[in-house]
Design a protein around this motif. Structure first.
Motif, mmCIF file in Angstrom:
data_model
loop_
_atom_site.group_PDB
_atom_site.id
_atom_site.type_symbol
_atom_site.label_atom_id
_atom_site.label_comp_id
_atom_site.label_asym_id
_atom_site.label_seq_id
_atom_site.Cartn_x
_atom_site.Cartn_y
_atom_site.Cartn_z
ATOM 1 N N ALA A 70 0.814 -1.217 0.000
ATOM 2 C CA ALA A 70 0.000 0.000 0.000
ATOM 3 C C ALA A 70 0.851 1.273 0.000
ATOM 4 N N LEU A 71 2.064 1.217 0.535
ATOM 5 C CA LEU A 71 2.923 2.398 0.606
ATOM 6 C C LEU A 71 3.473 2.829 -0.751
ATOM 7 N N LEU A 72 3.708 1.885 -1.653
ATOM 8 C CA LEU A 72 4.420 2.182 -2.891
ATOM 9 C C LEU A 72 3.703 3.151 -3.834
ATOM 10 N N PRO A 73 2.403 2.997 -4.094
ATOM 11 C CA PRO A 73 1.748 3.970 -4.981
ATOM 12 C C PRO A 73 1.811 5.401 -4.437
ATOM 13 N N ASP A 74 1.701 5.564 -3.124
ATOM 14 C CA ASP A 74 1.807 6.906 -2.537
ATOM 15 C C ASP A 74 3.211 7.474 -2.710
ATOM 16 N N MET A 75 4.228 6.625 -2.563
ATOM 17 C CA MET A 75 5.598 7.085 -2.785
ATOM 18 C C MET A 75 5.757 7.577 -4.223
ATOM 19 N N ALA A 76 5.244 6.816 -5.161
ATOM 20 C CA ALA A 76 5.366 7.183 -6.574
ATOM 21 C C ALA A 76 4.575 8.447 -6.884
ATOM 22 N N ARG A 77 3.402 8.563 -6.323
ATOM 23 C CA ARG A 77 2.534 9.714 -6.581
ATOM 24 C C ARG A 77 3.141 11.005 -6.033
ATOM 25 N N HIS A 78 3.785 10.934 -4.881
ATOM 26 C CA HIS A 78 4.307 12.139 -4.239
ATOM 27 C C HIS A 78 5.747 12.444 -4.602
ATOM 28 N N GLY A 79 6.412 11.514 -5.230
ATOM 29 C CA GLY A 79 7.812 11.738 -5.577
ATOM 30 C C GLY A 79 8.079 11.381 -7.018
ATOM 31 N N LEU A 80 7.266 11.925 -7.916
ATOM 32 C CA LEU A 80 7.434 11.587 -9.325
ATOM 33 C C LEU A 80 8.856 11.872 -9.776
ATOM 34 N N PRO A 81 9.446 10.935 -10.481
ATOM 35 C CA PRO A 81 10.848 11.075 -10.872
ATOM 36 C C PRO A 81 11.048 12.101 -11.980
ATOM 37 N N ASP A 82 12.263 12.641 -12.044
ATOM 38 C CA ASP A 82 12.626 13.566 -13.109
ATOM 39 C C ASP A 82 12.916 12.815 -14.402
ATOM 40 N N GLY A 83 13.400 11.616 -14.288
ATOM 41 C CA GLY A 83 13.771 10.837 -15.471
ATOM 42 C C GLY A 83 12.678 9.869 -15.880
ATOM 43 N N LEU A 129 7.877 -1.420 -7.009
ATOM 44 C CA LEU A 129 7.049 -0.780 -8.026
ATOM 45 C C LEU A 129 8.005 -0.035 -8.950
ATOM 46 N N SER A 130 7.968 -0.363 -10.232
ATOM 47 C CA SER A 130 8.871 0.250 -11.197
ATOM 48 C C SER A 130 8.095 1.134 -12.161
ATOM 49 N N LEU A 131 8.638 2.326 -12.397
ATOM 50 C CA LEU A 131 8.084 3.238 -13.397
ATOM 51 C C LEU A 131 9.078 3.312 -14.551
ATOM 52 N N ARG A 132 8.600 3.076 -15.748
ATOM 53 C CA ARG A 132 9.442 3.148 -16.932
ATOM 54 C C ARG A 132 8.707 3.955 -17.985
ATOM 55 N N GLY A 133 9.417 4.894 -18.581
ATOM 56 C CA GLY A 133 8.818 5.703 -19.634
ATOM 57 C C GLY A 133 9.832 5.989 -20.713
ATOM 58 N N GLY A 134 9.335 6.310 -21.868
ATOM 59 C CA GLY A 134 10.206 6.676 -22.975
ATOM 60 C C GLY A 134 9.361 7.205 -24.117
ATOM 61 N N TRP A 135 9.925 8.150 -24.833
ATOM 62 C CA TRP A 135 9.195 8.741 -25.952
ATOM 63 C C TRP A 135 9.004 7.707 -27.061
ATOM 64 N N VAL A 136 7.801 7.614 -27.582
ATOM 65 C CA VAL A 136 7.534 6.831 -28.780
ATOM 66 C C VAL A 136 7.880 7.712 -29.978
ATOM 67 N N GLU A 137 7.460 8.970 -29.875
ATOM 68 C CA GLU A 137 7.811 9.982 -30.858
ATOM 69 C C GLU A 137 8.040 11.267 -30.081
ATOM 70 N N ALA A 138 9.269 11.715 -30.018
ATOM 71 C CA ALA A 138 9.622 12.896 -29.230
ATOM 72 C C ALA A 138 8.998 14.148 -29.832
ATOM 73 N N PRO A 139 8.552 15.076 -28.971
ATOM 74 C CA PRO A 139 7.997 16.328 -29.483
ATOM 75 C C PRO A 139 9.086 17.162 -30.166
ATOM 76 N N ALA A 140 8.678 18.002 -31.106
ATOM 77 C CA ALA A 140 9.610 18.820 -31.872
ATOM 78 C C ALA A 140 10.062 20.064 -31.104
ATOM 79 N N TYR A 141 9.376 20.400 -30.054
ATOM 80 C CA TYR A 141 9.677 21.609 -29.289
ATOM 81 C C TYR A 141 10.393 21.241 -27.983
ATOM 82 N N PRO A 142 11.127 22.185 -27.391
ATOM 83 C CA PRO A 142 11.773 21.875 -26.107
ATOM 84 C C PRO A 142 10.734 21.791 -24.989
ATOM 85 N N PRO A 143 11.034 21.042 -23.926
ATOM 86 C CA PRO A 143 10.079 20.931 -22.816
ATOM 87 C C PRO A 143 9.902 22.266 -22.118
#
Length: 88
Positions: A35-48, A70-84
């Motif tokens: 039960a603790l893990l989703p709250d950790m992820a929700r309140h401490g979203l990673p920069d990467g 609990l592992s979070l993995r993300g990656g661009w499928v198609e990167a945006p053309a503009y800077p973040p």
């Protein structure tokens, strides 16, 4: 009632449980850890795009009895053309 400790890892950074919880069983300690893990992820979203949150249950003797990650993995499928956007 048995005493259980739930140590938390935010990637490699450890927050060691020094006080413990009095719980009815190891199964209840498992539920608390999960039960603790989703709250950790929700309140401490990673920069990467890759982040792990882990909870480790220790018994009163200090032995590790259960571990969940609990592992979070993300990656661009198609990167945006503009800077973040810049956050201030």
């Amino acid at each position: 009632m048995p005493l259980y400790y739930i140590d938390l890892y935010d990637n490699e950074v450890l927050a060691r449980d020094e006080f413990g919880l009095e719980l009815d069983s190891l199964y209840e300690a498992r539920e608390q850890a999960i039960a603790l893990l989703p709250d950790m992820a929700r309140h401490g979203l990673p920069d990467g795009d890759s982040h792990d949150y882990t909870a480790v249950v220790r018994c009163h003797e200090g032995r590790v009895r259960y571990e969940v990650t609990l592992s979070l993995r993300g990656g661009w499928v198609e990167a945006p053309a503009y800077p973040p956007p810049v956050h201030h």
